[in-house]
Design an enzyme around this catalytic site. Structure first.
Site, PDB file in Angstrom:
ATOM      1  N   HIS A 253       0.858  -1.188   0.000  1.00  0.00           N
ATOM      2  CA  HIS A 253       0.000   0.000   0.000  1.00  0.00           C
ATOM      3  C   HIS A 253       0.891   1.233   0.000  1.00  0.00           C
ATOM      4  CE1 HIS A 253      -3.378   2.630   0.892  1.00  0.00           C
ATOM      5  NE2 HIS A 253      -2.580   3.234   1.744  1.00  0.00           N
TER       6      HIS A 253
ATOM      7  N   ASP B 191     -15.085   2.962   8.032  1.00  0.00           N
ATOM      8  CA  ASP B 191     -14.129   3.939   7.495  1.00  0.00           C
ATOM      9  C   ASP B 191     -14.814   4.938   6.576  1.00  0.00           C
ATOM     10  OD1 ASP B 191     -11.414   4.964   7.113  1.00  0.00           O
ATOM     11  OD2 ASP B 191     -11.734   4.332   5.053  1.00  0.00           O
TER      12      ASP B 191
ATOM     13  N   ARG C  88     -14.208  13.199   8.699  1.00  0.00           N
ATOM     14  CA  ARG C  88     -12.860  13.780   8.874  1.00  0.00           C
ATOM     15  C   ARG C  88     -12.606  14.850   7.814  1.00  0.00           C
ATOM     16  NH1 ARG C  88      -9.182   8.949   8.212  1.00  0.00           N
ATOM     17  NH2 ARG C  88      -7.532  10.498   8.334  1.00  0.00           N
TER      18      ARG C  88
ATOM     19  N   SER D 193      -7.461   3.946   9.368  1.00  0.00           N
ATOM     20  CA  SER D 193      -8.238   3.981   8.130  1.00  0.00           C
ATOM     21  C   SER D 193      -7.573   3.083   7.081  1.00  0.00           C
ATOM     22  CB  SER D 193      -8.323   5.433   7.645  1.00  0.00           C
ATOM     23  OG  SER D 193      -8.772   5.518   6.324  1.00  0.00           O
TER      24      SER D 193
ATOM     25  N   LYS E 124      -8.740  -1.302   5.957  1.00  0.00           N
ATOM     26  CA  LYS E 124      -9.067  -1.739   4.593  1.00  0.00           C
ATOM     27  C   LYS E 124      -8.078  -2.791   4.100  1.00  0.00           C
ATOM     28  CE  LYS E 124      -9.208   2.612   3.636  1.00  0.00           C
ATOM     29  NZ  LYS E 124      -9.350   4.000   3.204  1.00  0.00           N
TER      30      LYS E 124
HETATM   31  N1  URA Z   1      -5.747   6.980   2.974  1.00  0.00           N
HETATM   32  C1  URA Z   1      -6.743   6.366   3.635  1.00  0.00           C
HETATM   33  O1  URA Z   1      -7.209   5.335   3.218  1.00  0.00           O
HETATM   34  N2  URA Z   1      -7.173   6.920   4.774  1.00  0.00           N
HETATM   35  C2  URA Z   1      -6.661   8.046   5.281  1.00  0.00           C
HETATM   36  O2  URA Z   1      -7.084   8.473   6.331  1.00  0.00           O
HETATM   37  C3  URA Z   1      -5.636   8.692   4.576  1.00  0.00           C
HETATM   38  C4  URA Z   1      -5.188   8.123   3.410  1.00  0.00           C
END
Ligand code: URA
Length: 445
Positions: free
Chosen positions: A84, A163, A170, A185, A189
């Site tokens: 990622h 999320d 946010r 966050s 995922k």
């Molecule tokens: N990428 C995400 O998936 N979440 C965040 O909070 C910031 C970047």
């Protein structure tokens, strides 16, 4: 026992720690829609200001992960690893990386995102390939990963739904830039992919979320802590995101560069970052003994065509036109016009601000300002002069590939991105040319 939400907010506001049951109850309420937005927003601000300790963070992320489906990939025998990136400009690395790691024997089930603002997203890039589908069902995703070794798809609404709620709030309450909130966050995922190991590319620099080394290390540490608490092997790589990655920015343009890397060609920095991250993925998945051994294996599959073959099969399995591999320029969409931006003065290029290059591509239509904006797959920026190069006034810096939209704004952004020093100060050139080419600044295994 029913939770008193104002009491939880007060505890966090006053710097106390939340119990596991309180965190799980709060995230369950977020997911079920039983907690009001203003209460969630107040809690987010309390976390932004007070943080979460190690245990709270692990529990918060785990509760977010289990707010939705976690893929069961136990039917796939191979070790499963993913990568990622926290987001960069010209970051097309996942496209050559996933097939290369699969060609070395690991499985790479990759759930990717779309671009927002000046950074691009892997899904938008892959969708530039005619027919390529990123929204495929879980059973087909698992079958493709099992048969071919990799598949790259989009997030479904059933992955970490908490999320979705938290991120939207946010975004409008100035609480995006909180390390525990960013880390939970991302990891909620990624851990939903059912992987054994994960390599995180934490970007640092003018074009990244994290502008200082200290903040990048802090984010990397939080990401690793969440993954390790969930029993996964996690490596964090901190890599420089000052000038853009490679020479092409924009969806189809980046696919073209990614295919060049899969052919054993392409710009040195794109190829090198692919090799270094690939080596870390192999190491993380136990498929090599040292990073050098891993790098040699990745180089081998890029040079001998086996990674390209896996990419061709993945494109075909996801509905895309596999001829893109052999004749990318004729299969991929391309903006109708080309406008060259030239150097306003002679000198040496000291820096290229990648956020401005990303913004230039955005002005042409390559990215989106708002979440649901469409993107133009064929437009973008082709870079001719890189950091450290000398230029004469009037020589080309970049070509804008476009469809008569946003050219003036994009030109302004390109000119703002290039920092060109006057020729008489070119003694600084020694500093620039001796800088290491490697973007990798630190590896936390
Ligand atoms: N990428 C995400 O998936 N979440 C965040 O909070 C910031 C970047």
């Amino acid at each position: 026992m029913a939770l008193l939400i104002p009491e939880l907010i007060r505890k966090k506001r006053d710097g106390e720690t939340l119990k596991d049951a309180e965190i799980r109850g709060f995230i369950a309420g977020v997911t079920a829609g039983t907690i009001a937005d203003y209460q969630i927003a107040a809690m987010l601000m309390a976390i932004y200001l007070r943080g979460l300790d190690h245990r709270e963070l692990a529990t918060w992320a785990d509760a977010m992960l289990h707010s939705g489906d976690v893929l069961d990939l136990s039917s796939i025998d191979r070790v499963k690893v993913d990568k990622h990136s926290t987001g960069g400009v010209g970051d097309k690395i996942s496209i050559p990386l996933a097939p290369a790691v699969a060609a070395c024997g690991l499985a790479v089930p990759m759930v990717s995102g779309r671009g927002l603002g000046h950074t691009g997203g892997t899904l938008d890039k892959l969708e530039a390939i005619p027919g390529f589908q990123v929204e495929i069902d879980t059973a087909r995703f698992i079958r493709i990963v099992d048969e071919i070794g990799t598949s790259i798809i989009g997030q479904t609404a059933r992955i970490a739904p908490a999320d979705g709620v938290l991120y939207a709030l946010r975004d409008v309450t100035a609480t995006v830039e909180s390390i525990p909130l960013i880390a939970s966050s991302i990891m909620s995922k990624k851990l939903a992919e059912g992987i054994d190991g994960l390599v995180l590319d934490v970007k640092l620099g003018t074009g990244a979320f994290m502008k200082t080394r200290e903040r990048a290390v802090e984010l990397a540490t939080a990401l690793k802590a969440i993954g390790e608490a969930a029993g996964k092997r996690v490596t964090a790589v901190i890599s420089a995101m000052d000038d853009p990655i490679g020479n092409r920015i924009g969806n189809a343009l980046e696919v073209e560069e990614a295919i060049a890397v899969l052919r054993g060609e392409g710009p040195l920095d794109t190829r090198e970052l692919t090799t270094q991250l690939g080596a870390e993925m192999l190491l993380c998945g136990g498929a090599c003994a040292t990073p050098e051994d891993g790098a040699a294996r990745i180089t081998g599959v890029l040079d001998d065509g086996s990674a390209l073959e896996i990419f061709r099969r993945m494109v075909e399995a996801q509905g895309g036109d596999p001829r893109v591999v052999d004749e990318p320029a004729s299969i991929l969409p391309r903006g109708r016009r080309r406008t060259t931006v030239t150097a306003p003065a002679s000198g040496q290029i000291q820096a290229i601000a990648s956020n401005e290059i990303g913004n230039a591509a955005l002005m042409l239509g390559a990215g989106r300002r708002r979440k649901d904006d469409p993107v133009d797959p064929g437009v973008g920026v082709v870079i001719h002069r890189r950091r450290g190069d000398s230029v004469e006034a009037g020589e080309p810096l970049v070509d804008l590939i476009h469809n008569d939209h946003g050219v003036d704004e994009a030109t302004q952004r390109i000119l703002a991105a290039y920092n060109i020093s006057p020729p008489q100060t070119t003694d600084i050139s020694t500093d620039i040319s001796t800088q290491p080419t490697s973007r990798v600044l630190e590896v936390m295994r």
